[in-house]
Motif scaffolding. Structure first.
Motif, PDB file in Angstrom:
ATOM      1  N   GLY A   2       0.787  -1.225   0.000  1.00  0.00           N
ATOM      2  CA  GLY A   2       0.000   0.000   0.000  1.00  0.00           C
ATOM      3  C   GLY A   2       0.812   1.264   0.000  1.00  0.00           C
ATOM      4  O   GLY A   2       0.299   2.326  -0.336  1.00  0.00           O
ATOM      5  N   GLY A  32       5.277  -1.609  -4.143  1.00  0.00           N
ATOM      6  CA  GLY A  32       5.193  -2.598  -5.203  1.00  0.00           C
ATOM      7  C   GLY A  32       3.883  -3.354  -5.148  1.00  0.00           C
ATOM      8  O   GLY A  32       3.005  -3.056  -4.326  1.00  0.00           O
ATOM      9  N   PRO A  33       3.734  -4.337  -6.001  1.00  0.00           N
ATOM     10  CA  PRO A  33       2.436  -4.994  -6.151  1.00  0.00           C
ATOM     11  C   PRO A  33       2.170  -6.169  -5.221  1.00  0.00           C
ATOM     12  O   PRO A  33       1.042  -6.652  -5.158  1.00  0.00           O
ATOM     13  CB  PRO A  33       2.484  -5.491  -7.593  1.00  0.00           C
ATOM     14  CG  PRO A  33       3.932  -5.761  -7.836  1.00  0.00           C
ATOM     15  CD  PRO A  33       4.690  -4.738  -7.039  1.00  0.00           C
ATOM     16  N   PHE A  34       3.184  -6.628  -4.534  1.00  0.00           N
ATOM     17  CA  PHE A  34       2.968  -7.843  -3.745  1.00  0.00           C
ATOM     18  C   PHE A  34       2.298  -7.519  -2.410  1.00  0.00           C
ATOM     19  O   PHE A  34       2.539  -6.487  -1.806  1.00  0.00           O
ATOM     20  CB  PHE A  34       4.291  -8.560  -3.490  1.00  0.00           C
ATOM     21  CG  PHE A  34       4.943  -9.052  -4.740  1.00  0.00           C
ATOM     22  CD1 PHE A  34       4.448 -10.146  -5.424  1.00  0.00           C
ATOM     23  CD2 PHE A  34       6.049  -8.403  -5.260  1.00  0.00           C
ATOM     24  CE1 PHE A  34       5.040 -10.592  -6.599  1.00  0.00           C
ATOM     25  CE2 PHE A  34       6.657  -8.835  -6.426  1.00  0.00           C
ATOM     26  CZ  PHE A  34       6.154  -9.933  -7.100  1.00  0.00           C
ATOM     27  N   ARG A  35       1.516  -8.459  -1.957  1.00  0.00           N
ATOM     28  CA  ARG A  35       0.849  -8.304  -0.668  1.00  0.00           C
ATOM     29  C   ARG A  35       1.735  -8.841   0.457  1.00  0.00           C
ATOM     30  O   ARG A  35       2.666  -9.605   0.213  1.00  0.00           O
ATOM     31  CB  ARG A  35      -0.472  -9.071  -0.668  1.00  0.00           C
ATOM     32  CG  ARG A  35      -1.538  -8.403  -1.522  1.00  0.00           C
ATOM     33  CD  ARG A  35      -2.819  -9.203  -1.556  1.00  0.00           C
ATOM     34  NE  ARG A  35      -2.703 -10.355  -2.431  1.00  0.00           N
ATOM     35  CZ  ARG A  35      -3.723 -10.931  -3.053  1.00  0.00           C
ATOM     36  NH1 ARG A  35      -4.953 -10.459  -2.879  1.00  0.00           N
ATOM     37  NH2 ARG A  35      -3.558 -11.980  -3.835  1.00  0.00           N
ATOM     38  N   PHE A  59       9.962  -6.879 -10.317  1.00  0.00           N
ATOM     39  CA  PHE A  59       8.909  -7.746  -9.776  1.00  0.00           C
ATOM     40  C   PHE A  59       8.915  -9.113 -10.455  1.00  0.00           C
ATOM     41  O   PHE A  59       8.703 -10.139  -9.805  1.00  0.00           O
ATOM     42  CB  PHE A  59       7.554  -7.041  -9.891  1.00  0.00           C
ATOM     43  CG  PHE A  59       7.595  -5.674  -9.252  1.00  0.00           C
ATOM     44  CD1 PHE A  59       7.913  -5.539  -7.914  1.00  0.00           C
ATOM     45  CD2 PHE A  59       7.392  -4.528  -9.995  1.00  0.00           C
ATOM     46  CE1 PHE A  59       8.017  -4.292  -7.319  1.00  0.00           C
ATOM     47  CE2 PHE A  59       7.478  -3.274  -9.414  1.00  0.00           C
ATOM     48  CZ  PHE A  59       7.794  -3.154  -8.079  1.00  0.00           C
ATOM     49  N   ILE A 106      10.785   2.960  -7.287  1.00  0.00           N
ATOM     50  CA  ILE A 106      10.652   2.070  -8.447  1.00  0.00           C
ATOM     51  C   ILE A 106      10.976   2.884  -9.689  1.00  0.00           C
ATOM     52  O   ILE A 106      10.349   3.919  -9.945  1.00  0.00           O
ATOM     53  CB  ILE A 106       9.224   1.500  -8.523  1.00  0.00           C
ATOM     54  CG1 ILE A 106       8.931   0.680  -7.264  1.00  0.00           C
ATOM     55  CG2 ILE A 106       9.044   0.653  -9.780  1.00  0.00           C
ATOM     56  CD1 ILE A 106       7.456   0.416  -7.030  1.00  0.00           C
TER      57      ILE A 106
END
Lengths: 334, 436
Positions: free
Chosen positions: B78, B83-86, B306, B350
């Motif tokens: 968040g 990045g996109p990972f949880r 990623f 990023i």
């Protein structure tokens, strides 16, 4: 035929965003666009306004990487594995469904607005009824692992102009064309030049087919990515495009790139087939225009930012691009 | 060399490397301190049990090139930099790690995460040397790296196995931090495996009989002892010790051979090169090798961070969790310290290639097993991961903690000439909260 030269492709307006914008779609018969990106949000921008300001519709739980317009809905897909249906007029959420177990990489829709297509790293392409969100077909034809035992990725999908076929493409350069009605595979193609596995220096991989599009007559299928890379720490390979007569399973064009480095993230044809446009980037962005009849590169120029997605207008004289921290409105003057 | 006391003569012989060591060995020159050719440690229950009780060991999983802390042990879901990972919950309430590590998440009770490394060196070479040696380069002293120190401290005098083994097969980054015995001398240098899982040139040459081999060794020993009279120097001692260990090393070939393992065990580690090398590392520490480094290159994800971590982190997750399980089942985890470390982490920012760059200001390492308070997190990075918010740790503190976990006094002195050189810089203290 509309000729394209470097000096005829201009940015006429740009909008800043806080991070990468991965996907953008235009709402038919309007000047509205919908976009999503690394802030997890799905937003709308009305270019008809004097001072357009983005309006947030809502958010996924990870990067938003695919958008499609299907009838009265916009459908977004994200790395959270969910598809979200949005009311195109109000921007309100209609439904959210768990669609894939891994990252959704792209979303498309048939032109008749009845079917939504999603591809994800579970290596499955799923077709969904656009009205009910019920699952119509699961298309399985991509290996879950690369030949070196690492997870593969299913990056790209496209719908043929007559809505009868779906194309999907993965990390190792495997392409499958499917019959929409039956969900059966009707052709497979290979573009291994877009995948680099480094077994010696760095022992991992990079690349993959990131862009797919059918030609306006539906006979050709173009795939984009990056060519072989020496140092896979960076996107330091030539931007690469290959075009296939997919029914004959023959490669008709190869543009290996000689000036532009980076990933081809999106491919689009001029509505009349006059040119094909490739956009993408590495640390910088690029645009390339191709004349398929002459098998020549018309334009290969830098773009202000790495471009992830774009949509060409119906007249073929303008496009809007989504990139790293910016949305760019381009005009193409003949 | 006297205990904890070595002399650095600076002679070229002192720097005898593995290539020379094995090359000479292949030529058939060897000495025999004892008949070690019947070595079969793994199948000797009494010896194995004794080893389990007494000996401490280390397996270093060296994530060369710099793994991203945000995609492994310090996720920031968040955040603009996240990045996109949880992040996912782990077996320890309150601790979350990246969703790319579901297997390690279930084994967090065995591991301590340090999330507050600030090592101030974002250069591959400098960072690698710093994190292999625990301190910055010093032109006046050639410091030994962690493996050499632990070979010195944990190796047994009459060891039949190598004391320091390093696997590093990929070519990128291999030369940034080669194993370095420094002033300890070549006796504690690594056996470096770069092209094969099994040491090359370890066999007795076919044209030399075993008897001939022994007799040549006897002759070499006789001449060597004659040469030693009236002379001193650690180089000479190290040289002779190395020869005396040759037959033991020759007999240790099977330790490296993972085909000796049951297929079901090999399947657990998986088919990747990293998995196979970590299995070999487990075989080695089980047989008494005190330090094994497995270099997994190359994490330097300036572009497509990623996707790179989607490939490499699940492999790390699988192999590391398998290793911890395997060590625990064999009763070895309490005496084996498993470390994940690199030269640095990766930037929270990023870049336009969706990459992350070099970053040494707030990154992570893990310690599992021997002497470690498992199920804990030490230190904290800020909300975006750009700075250390609490409990800053430098390379020296990390090394002091590693030594303390292994029962070694971090302030123990070595001597270079008459100069005392403590294992870690004066005043450095181990982190109590990390220790069991």
């Amino acid at each position: 035929m509309a000729a394209v030269k470097s000096e005829s492709v201009k940015v006429v307006k740009e909008f800043s965003r806080p991070g990468p914008v991965f996907t953008i779609e235009a709402v038919p018969d309007s000047r509205r666009v919908i976009f999503g990106g690394a802030d997890f949000q799905v937003c709308e921008l009305d270019l008809a306004q004097e001072k357009p300001e983005p309006r947030t519709w809502g958010a996924h739980e990870s990067y938003v990487t695919g958008l499609a317009i299907a009838g009265r809905y916009a459908v977004s897909g994200a790395y959270d594995g969910h598809l979200m249906w949005w009311d195109l007029e109000t921007g309100k959420t209609v439904r959210t469904i768990p669609a894939h177990k891994k990252w959704i990489r792209n979303v498309a829709a048939t032109r008749d607005g009845k079917t939504v297509v999603s591809v994800a790293d579970d290596m499955v392409c799923r077709l969904w009824d656009a009205e009910s969100a019920s699952l119509l077909h699961e298309l399985r034809g991509h290996e879950e692992q690369t030949p070196n035992h690492y997870p593969s990725m299913l990056f790209a999908c496209a719908v043929s102009p007559d809505d009868q076929h779906i194309a999907t493409a993965d990390k190792v350069g495997h392409i499958v064309v499917w019959e929409r009605a039956t969900g059966q595979s009707v052709a497979t193609l290979e573009a291994p030049g877009m995948y680099t596995w480094d077994p010696v220096q760095r022992r991992h991989s990079i690349g993959g087919i990131r862009a797919l599009t059918f030609s306006p007559d539906g006979n050709l299928l173009a795939a984009g990515g990056v060519g072989k890379i020496g140092n896979i720490d960076h996107l330091d390979g030539n931007a690469r495009v290959e075009v296939f007569d997919w029914r004959k399973k023959e490669r008709t064009h190869e543009f290996p790139g000689d000036k532009i480095k980076g990933l081809v993230e999106h491919l689009a044809f001029h509505p009349g087939g006059d040119w094909m446009l490739a956009a993408g980037g590495a640390n910088d962005g690029f645009l390339m225009f191709f004349d398929l009849n002459a098998k020549s590169v018309l334009v290969q120029d830098k773009a202000p930012v790495h471009i992830h997605d774009l949509v060409v207008n119906s007249a073929g004289d303008s496009f809007i691009a989504a990139g790293h921290g910016k949305i760019l409105l381009y005009e193409i003057k003949s | 060399m006297a205990d904890s006391h070595t002399r650095f003569c600076g002679s070229p012989e002192h720097a005898m490397d593995r290539r020379r060591f094995l090359g000479t060995m292949a030529a058939g020159a060897a000495a025999v301190a004892a008949d070690m050719t019947v070595l079969n440690v793994l199948q000797e229950p009494v010896l194995a049990a004794e080893l389990k009780k007494q000996q401490k060991r280390v397996i270093l999983l060296w994530l060369a090139g710099g793994a991203s802390q945000l995609e492994t042990f310090d996720p920031k879901p968040g955040a603009p930099t996240g990045g996109p990972f949880r992040a996912i919950a782990t077996s320890v309430p309150g601790i979350q790690i990246s969703e790319l590590m579901p297997k390690m998440a279930q084994r967090m009770d065995r591991t301590c995460i340090i999330r507050s490394l600030n090592t101030k060196n974002g250069d591959h070479g400098g960072g690698a040397r710093l994190m292999m040696r625990g301190r910055m380069d010093d032109p006046s002293v050639r410091y030994p790296d962690l493996g050499a120190v632990l070979a010195r401290e944990l190796g047994r005098v009459h060891s039949q196995v190598p004391d320091y083994v390093s696997f590093y097969t990929s070519t990128e980054g291999r030369d940034f931090a080669p194993g370095a015995a420094g002033f300890l001398g070549s006796r504690y240098g690594p056996m470096e495996l770069t092209t094969s899982m099994i040491p090359e040139n370890i066999h007795r040459a076919a044209e030399i009989s075993d008897l001939d081999h022994r007799q040549r060794a006897d002759l070499r020993e006789l001449l060597s002892k004659r040469f030693e009279r009236g002379r001193s120097g650690s180089a000479l001692g190290g040289h002779n010790e190395a020869y005396q260990r040759v037959r033991g090393l020759m007999a240790s070939e099977k330790l490296f051979d993972i085909s000796e393992e049951p297929q079901k065990v090999r399947d657990l580690y998986g088919p990747t090169q990293f998995g196979e090398q970590v299995l070999a590392a487990r075989r080695l520490v089980e047989a008494g090798v005190p330090f094994v480094r497995v270099g997994r290159a190359w994490w330097d994800s300036h572009g497509q961070n990623f996707e790179t971590h989607q490939e490499l982190v699940p492999e790390l997750d699988h192999v590391m969790s398998t290793l911890l399980d395997d060590l625990a089942q064999r009763g070895l985890l309490d005496s084996t310290l498993v470390i994940t470390l690199a030269e640095f982490g990766r930037t929270p920012a990023i870049n336009p290639s969706l990459g992350r760059d070099h970053f040494a200001s707030a990154w992570s390492t893990t310690l599992s097993g021997c002497g470690i308070a498992g199920g804990s997190v030490y230190g904290k990075s800020d909300k975006t991961g750009n700075t250390v918010a609490d409990g800053e740790v430098g390379a020296a503190e990390l090394f002091a903690t590693i030594y303390q976990a292994l029962g070694i006094d971090p302030q123990k002195n070595y001597y270079v000439g008459s100069r005392p050189v403590p294992l870690t810089d004066p005043g450095t203290e181990a982190i109590d909260e990390v220790l069991a």
